[in-house]
Design a protein around this motif. Structure first.
Motif, PDB file in Angstrom:
ATOM      1  N   ILE A   1     149.937  96.727  43.401  1.00 57.41           N
ATOM      2  CA  ILE A   1     148.949  95.671  43.126  1.00 57.41           C
ATOM      3  C   ILE A   1     148.811  94.739  44.318  1.00 57.41           C
ATOM      4  O   ILE A   1     147.696  94.384  44.734  1.00 57.41           O
ATOM      5  CB  ILE A   1     149.371  94.880  41.865  1.00 57.41           C
ATOM      6  CG1 ILE A   1     149.249  95.774  40.623  1.00 57.41           C
ATOM      7  CG2 ILE A   1     148.513  93.623  41.712  1.00 57.41           C
ATOM      8  CD1 ILE A   1     149.766  95.126  39.360  1.00 57.41           C
ATOM      9  N   TRP A   2     149.932  94.326  44.909  1.00 59.39           N
ATOM     10  CA  TRP A   2     149.883  93.417  46.053  1.00 59.39           C
ATOM     11  C   TRP A   2     149.260  94.103  47.273  1.00 59.39           C
ATOM     12  O   TRP A   2     148.538  93.465  48.052  1.00 59.39           O
ATOM     13  CB  TRP A   2     151.288  92.920  46.394  1.00 59.39           C
ATOM     14  CG  TRP A   2     151.674  91.704  45.598  1.00 59.39           C
ATOM     15  CD1 TRP A   2     152.196  91.675  44.352  1.00 59.39           C
ATOM     16  CD2 TRP A   2     151.546  90.354  46.015  1.00 59.39           C
ATOM     17  NE1 TRP A   2     152.411  90.393  43.936  1.00 59.39           N
ATOM     18  CE2 TRP A   2     152.028  89.537  44.944  1.00 59.39           C
ATOM     19  CE3 TRP A   2     151.084  89.726  47.173  1.00 59.39           C
ATOM     20  CZ2 TRP A   2     152.045  88.158  45.004  1.00 59.39           C
ATOM     21  CZ3 TRP A   2     151.105  88.342  47.248  1.00 59.39           C
ATOM     22  CH2 TRP A   2     151.571  87.561  46.176  1.00 59.39           C
ATOM     23  N   LEU A   3     149.561  95.367  47.435  1.00 57.57           N
ATOM     24  CA  LEU A   3     148.985  96.086  48.585  1.00 57.57           C
ATOM     25  C   LEU A   3     147.473  96.163  48.461  1.00 57.57           C
ATOM     26  O   LEU A   3     146.734  95.958  49.441  1.00 57.57           O
ATOM     27  CB  LEU A   3     149.596  97.494  48.666  1.00 57.57           C
ATOM     28  CG  LEU A   3     149.220  98.314  49.912  1.00 57.57           C
ATOM     29  CD1 LEU A   3     149.720  97.624  51.181  1.00 57.57           C
ATOM     30  CD2 LEU A   3     149.814  99.719  49.826  1.00 57.57           C
TER      31      LEU A   3
ATOM     32  N   PRO B   1     153.646  91.304  52.355  1.00 47.75           N
ATOM     33  CA  PRO B   1     153.763  90.565  51.081  1.00 47.75           C
ATOM     34  C   PRO B   1     153.995  91.489  49.891  1.00 47.75           C
ATOM     35  O   PRO B   1     154.646  91.103  48.922  1.00 47.75           O
ATOM     36  CB  PRO B   1     152.416  89.828  50.974  1.00 47.75           C
ATOM     37  CG  PRO B   1     151.501  90.551  51.876  1.00 47.75           C
ATOM     38  CD  PRO B   1     152.330  91.087  52.992  1.00 47.75           C
ATOM     39  N   ALA B   2     153.438  92.713  49.950  1.00 46.41           N
ATOM     40  CA  ALA B   2     153.670  93.672  48.863  1.00 46.41           C
ATOM     41  C   ALA B   2     155.148  94.047  48.786  1.00 46.41           C
ATOM     42  O   ALA B   2     155.734  94.142  47.709  1.00 46.41           O
ATOM     43  CB  ALA B   2     152.815  94.917  49.073  1.00 46.41           C
ATOM     44  N   LEU B   3     155.757  94.221  49.967  1.00 50.49           N
ATOM     45  CA  LEU B   3     157.177  94.559  50.002  1.00 50.49           C
ATOM     46  C   LEU B   3     158.024  93.413  49.475  1.00 50.49           C
ATOM     47  O   LEU B   3     158.964  93.606  48.692  1.00 50.49           O
ATOM     48  CB  LEU B   3     157.597  94.899  51.431  1.00 50.49           C
ATOM     49  CG  LEU B   3     159.091  95.214  51.626  1.00 50.49           C
ATOM     50  CD1 LEU B   3     159.454  96.519  50.943  1.00 50.49           C
ATOM     51  CD2 LEU B   3     159.439  95.272  53.109  1.00 50.49           C
ATOM     52  N   VAL B   4     157.691  92.175  49.897  1.00 46.81           N
ATOM     53  CA  VAL B   4     158.445  91.005  49.450  1.00 46.81           C
ATOM     54  C   VAL B   4     158.404  90.892  47.924  1.00 46.81           C
ATOM     55  O   VAL B   4     159.419  90.644  47.265  1.00 46.81           O
ATOM     56  CB  VAL B   4     157.892  89.721  50.105  1.00 46.81           C
ATOM     57  CG1 VAL B   4     158.504  88.484  49.445  1.00 46.81           C
ATOM     58  CG2 VAL B   4     158.187  89.726  51.598  1.00 46.81           C
ATOM     59  N   ALA B   5     157.224  91.079  47.342  1.00 46.40           N
ATOM     60  CA  ALA B   5     157.088  90.972  45.895  1.00 46.40           C
ATOM     61  C   ALA B   5     157.891  92.059  45.183  1.00 46.40           C
ATOM     62  O   ALA B   5     158.572  91.797  44.181  1.00 46.40           O
ATOM     63  CB  ALA B   5     155.616  91.061  45.501  1.00 46.40           C
ATOM     64  N   ALA B   6     157.825  93.291  45.693  1.00 45.73           N
ATOM     65  CA  ALA B   6     158.552  94.400  45.059  1.00 45.73           C
ATOM     66  C   ALA B   6     160.063  94.185  45.137  1.00 45.73           C
ATOM     67  O   ALA B   6     160.785  94.404  44.164  1.00 45.73           O
ATOM     68  CB  ALA B   6     158.175  95.717  45.718  1.00 45.73           C
ATOM     69  N   VAL B   7     160.532  93.729  46.312  1.00 45.34           N
ATOM     70  CA  VAL B   7     161.967  93.474  46.470  1.00 45.34           C
ATOM     71  C   VAL B   7     162.412  92.348  45.542  1.00 45.34           C
ATOM     72  O   VAL B   7     163.488  92.402  44.940  1.00 45.34           O
ATOM     73  CB  VAL B   7     162.297  93.140  47.937  1.00 45.34           C
ATOM     74  CG1 VAL B   7     163.731  92.624  48.065  1.00 45.34           C
ATOM     75  CG2 VAL B   7     162.105  94.368  48.811  1.00 45.34           C
ATOM     76  N   SER B   8     161.583  91.314  45.385  1.00 43.51           N
ATOM     77  CA  SER B   8     161.917  90.199  44.487  1.00 43.51           C
ATOM     78  C   SER B   8     162.106  90.690  43.066  1.00 43.51           C
ATOM     79  O   SER B   8     163.019  90.258  42.357  1.00 43.51           O
ATOM     80  CB  SER B   8     160.817  89.133  44.538  1.00 43.51           C
ATOM     81  OG  SER B   8     160.745  88.552  45.822  1.00 43.51           O
ATOM     82  N   VAL B   9     161.227  91.597  42.630  1.00 41.95           N
ATOM     83  CA  VAL B   9     161.350  92.143  41.270  1.00 41.95           C
ATOM     84  C   VAL B   9     162.659  92.904  41.108  1.00 41.95           C
ATOM     85  O   VAL B   9     163.371  92.757  40.111  1.00 41.95           O
ATOM     86  CB  VAL B   9     160.151  93.051  40.935  1.00 41.95           C
ATOM     87  CG1 VAL B   9     160.374  93.776  39.603  1.00 41.95           C
ATOM     88  CG2 VAL B   9     158.872  92.239  40.876  1.00 41.95           C
ATOM     89  N   LEU B  10     162.998  93.725  42.110  1.00 37.72           N
ATOM     90  CA  LEU B  10     164.226  94.509  42.036  1.00 37.72           C
ATOM     91  C   LEU B  10     165.459  93.610  41.977  1.00 37.72           C
ATOM     92  O   LEU B  10     166.409  93.872  41.226  1.00 37.72           O
ATOM     93  CB  LEU B  10     164.329  95.436  43.254  1.00 37.72           C
ATOM     94  CG  LEU B  10     163.362  96.613  43.307  1.00 37.72           C
ATOM     95  CD1 LEU B  10     163.446  97.293  44.661  1.00 37.72           C
ATOM     96  CD2 LEU B  10     163.654  97.613  42.196  1.00 37.72           C
TER      97      LEU B  10
END
Length: 812
Positions: free
Chosen positions: A438-440, A448-457
């Protein structure tokens, strides 16, 4: 019993059920002899054990199957495993699933808080095979041997190891954090460093330090998490490995191959990867420290028994290892020393502090013939003790075992948690992938897409979910043991918290369980003289009422006179001659039969006592009625207060007694129990318990109470009662004080309240913060959660749950 080793041929034995006679034993022997690979089968009907020689594991399996088909199934074996590497609810759920998938496993309860698994399984399975199955899933496991001393997982050792890892990670992470985040505190710092050193050199230094963090103190997350991911059984370590690994990998590409990334996405997140590892190690260290305090009660019990004792050897006192003591040995316990094992005092009189056993602070005076318990503290006297039990047979060892069994039990409320945690980590990984996509699409940038995904994990935390229930049970049952409340089954905590009605046995539960002289009325003689004469006449009698009179005389220091011509009259009393005076002690019928006119006032007093459930005994001297004595099973001093406390807790009370209705009502009236049922046989008590409803608790102490204790939703046994009653109960009051009943209810309610608080936090935390980590607030002008903040929040979640459970240690 499982095979003791895997070297064949081997001696083996099975506990066989369903045998009702010697013919059954013969049939079982025949069944076993017909199994290929089995030889020398011998069955002991008395013990229910079948002994034989087996040539292979397959033969053992075939023997179990043959017995089951013949209608004599082997009793399931019970095994406990110690398991390493479990860090969250997903881990414990995975271990449990692996065990239940094994053919022959009937049930498996895995406890994250204690790091243990309790398994009921076919005797054809060995403890080693169970441990191997768990180890194959990435969680090293080992069986606890039956002869091993009681074990408690050493969380202090875990804490020390995690502390070392955290401090190492902190030392490596601080320079990275200062370089990347210092500019927020000191404006211009980052630009100054970039100009002085160069951005590329800074990134290279961060790469080296972060790689050291991940390969050193953070290696454990990858060692456990990646194999679990490859087995398609991801867990908490997998989330950390994916999150920190993704941040490191992306930053490494940006450092060494920037052309592979769009110009606007050439950023490094080394600090995120390093800080994530650092914060999670900090959280696990604090969690391990808190777990250590959670298990302090049981560990304290384990440490109570001394390692040596002064034992008699060839007429001399020799300091001997407690492990070498055997039943029948004589030991000397010096003032202030701990009692090494269970025994009976043969010489000496003095106070013994039994607070560790009963929770009562006042020492108990012990004399010759009294029992002493290992772990209690001798007072000011030197005691000689004959050993009656050692090792696993001591009261202390059994208490530790009961507490550990209770801590391994799953409460019904845990079932809902298990269903969630079974799918939690895969769902989180799916949400992280969705967030990245979604962010990508929305931003068009990878960073920013990576940052959001890592935050979720990173922010997702099944640890708190997995700890919410068992850590509260662990602290609650441990605190209960310190207060003299033994929960033999952990699920009794939940059932007792819901109690609405409590049925009490009378004799030995609300009363002392033995007759005592309560009152004396006299006519023409002094009270002391009447008691002295009666006790002198009764000195040679073995009747329970006689013992009550003798005990009262001894307590008052009266000197007894010898009696002559003592003769017992069944159902009436006895006659004797004391100091030349003819004495008759008995009931009114005995007086009338011998022509003695009962004194009207003494007779009226006796009838009044009878109405209060006391037994009147009359004394006549030289043909004249001179005294009446009341003997009764006295009410325990704390019984009335117990009823008032239960009333304040909103619990109804019922008296269920085998005594006559009048006697039961007399006791019920004195205690304020409105509903009294007397004249009940054991089967009647059983039915009354069922009639009172599902939430009924029963409190008893005798053999005749065992059926009712087993049938009640929760059975509470008085610890001074019979072994049969104690074995039938769910909760044991070690001190025998009925005040333990309201205390047990208050403790169970406190534990359940604590569990609800933990579960609310664990679920609310994830429900609220995972959407925030995904960026749900960004379209509305809200913040985007960074992976570092996510790591801190995740660490706090587990620490909060364990710390909240620790509040139960202050329960009184």
């Amino acid at each position: 019993m499982t095979l003791s080793n895997r070297i064949f041929p081997a001696e083996a034995q099975l506990a066989v059920t369903g045998m009702n006679c010697a013919s059954c034993a013969g049939r079982v022997e025949k069944v076993l002899r017909n199994v290929a690979g089995i030889s020398g089968a011998k069955v002991n009907f008395a013990t229910g054990q079948a002994h034989f020689r087996v040539t292979s594991p397959e033969a053992m399996t075939a023997a179990v199957a043959a017995l089951d088909q013949a209608g004599y199934p082997a009793r399931p074996a019970e095994t406990r495993l110690h398991i390493q590497g479990m860090s969250c609810a997903s881990c414990s759920a995975r271990v449990e699933k692996a065990l239940l998938a094994m053919p022959g496993v009937h049930s498996a309860n895995v406890n994250l808080a204690t790091g243990t698994a309790a398994i009921s399984h076919s005797p054809a399975l060995s403890a080693g095979e169970l441990a191997d199955a768990v180890s194959a899933k990435g969680y090293p496991a080992s069986p606890r041997q039956d002869h091993a001393p009681p074990h408690q997982h050493d969380h202090d050792e875990d804490a020390a190891r995690l502390k070392g890892r955290f401090l190492t990670a902190l030392a490596l992470t601080l320079p990275i954090f200062v370089v990347e985040m210092g500019g927020h505190l000191l404006p211009g710092l980052h630009h100054w460093l970039a100009q002085a050193v160069g951005t590329r050199l800074l990134w290279l230094a961060e790469f080296v330090l972060t790689s050291a963090v991940l390969a050193g103190p953070g290696r454990v997350f990858f060692q456990i998490g990646i194999p679990a991911l490859l087995r398609r059984t991801p867990e908490m370590n997998s989330l950390v490995a994916l999150g920190a690994g993704a941040a490191w990998l992306y930053s490494t590409v940006a450092t060494f191959a920037p052309d592979l990334l769009p110009p606007d996405s050439r950023h490094v997140y080394f600090e995120a990867a390093a800080v994530i590892i650092c914060l999670i190690l900090l959280g696990r260290w604090l969690e391990a420290r808190a777990k250590g305090r959670a298990g302090a009660a049981i560990r304290h019990l384990i440490e109570l028994a001394p390692e040596t004792a002064w034992a008699e050897r060839d007429g001399e006192l020799v300091e001997t290892a407690v492990a070498d003591l055997r039943a029948g040995d004589m030991v000397q316990i010096r003032p202030g020393a701990r009692v090494p094992v269970d025994g009976v005092i043969t010489a000496g009189t003095g106070p013994v502090d039994e607070a560790m056993l009963t929770g009562e602070p006042m020492p108990v005076v012990k004399a010759s013939g009294d029992k002493v318990t290992g772990g209690t503290i001798n007072g000011t006297a030197t005691l000689s003790v004959r050993v009656t039990a050692t090792g696993a047979e001591t009261v202390l060892a059994r208490i530790i075992h009961l507490v550990q069994e209770a801590q391994a039990t799953k409460l019904p409320v845990q079932a809902a948690v298990d269903r969630v945690t079974a799918v939690f980590v895969p769902v989180v990984i799916a949400l992280a992938v969705l967030t990245f996509g979604i962010w990508l699409i929305a931003s068009g940038e990878v960073a920013p897409a990576l940052v959001a995904a890592v935050s979720v994990l990173i922010i997702a935390c099944p640890c708190a979910m997995g700890l919410a229930v068992p850590i509260s049970i662990m602290v609650g049952t441990g605190r209960g043991a310190e207060l003299g409340l033994l929960f033999r089954r952990g699920d009794a905590l939940q059932r007792l918290a819901e109690a609405q009605t409590i049925g009490f046995d009378k004799t030995g539960t609300l009363t002392q369980g033995q007759p005592a002289l309560t009152r004396i009325s006299v006519s023409g003689i002094s009270r002391a003289e009447a008691l002295r004469l009666a006790a002198s006449a009764e000195a040679q009698s073995e009747h329970p009422l006689a013992e009550a009179i003798l005990a009262a005389a001894r307590a008052e220091g009266l000197e007894l006179a010898p009696s002559q011509g003592t003769k017992a009259h069944a159902g009436r009393g006895l006659t004797a001659e004391v100091e030349g005076r003819a004495l008759l002690i008995g009931n009114l019928a005995a007086l009338r039969e011998t022509g003695i006119d009962p004194d009207p006032e003494l007779g009226a007093q006796a009838r009044h006592w009878a109405d209060e459930a006391a037994t009147p005994v009359h004394l006549a001297v030289d043909g004249r009625h001179v005294a009446a004595l009341a003997i009764a099973d006295t009410i325990r001093p704390s019984a009335a207060k117990t009823m008032r406390e239960l009333e304040a807790l909103g619990v109804d009370t019922v008296l269920l007694s085998g005594d006559v209705q009048a006697a039961a009502e007399a006791v019920g009236g004195q205690l304020g129990i409105n509903r009294v049922l007397g004249g009940l046989l054991p089967e009647d008590k059983l039915q009354r318990i069922r009639d009172l409803g599902e939430g009924t608790v029963f409190v008893g102490d005798g053999i005749n109470d065992a059926p009712a204790l087993a049938a009640a939703r929760t059975g509470i046994a008085i610890g001074t009662g019979t072994d049969v009653a104690i074995e039938s109960a769910d909760v044991v009051l070690v001190s025998g004080d009925p005040r333990g009943v309201p205390r047990a209810i208050r403790l169970s309610r406190a534990v359940m309240r604590n569990i609800r608080q933990n579960l609310f936090w664990a679920f609310a935390y994830n429900a609220a913060l995972i959407p925030v980590a995904m960026g749900a607030l960004v379209p509305f002008g809200g913040p985007q959660l960074s992976p570092m903040l996510g790591a801190g929040a995740m660490a706090l979640s587990s620490v909060f749950v364990v710390t909240n459970a620790l509040r139960l240690r202050r329960f009184a």
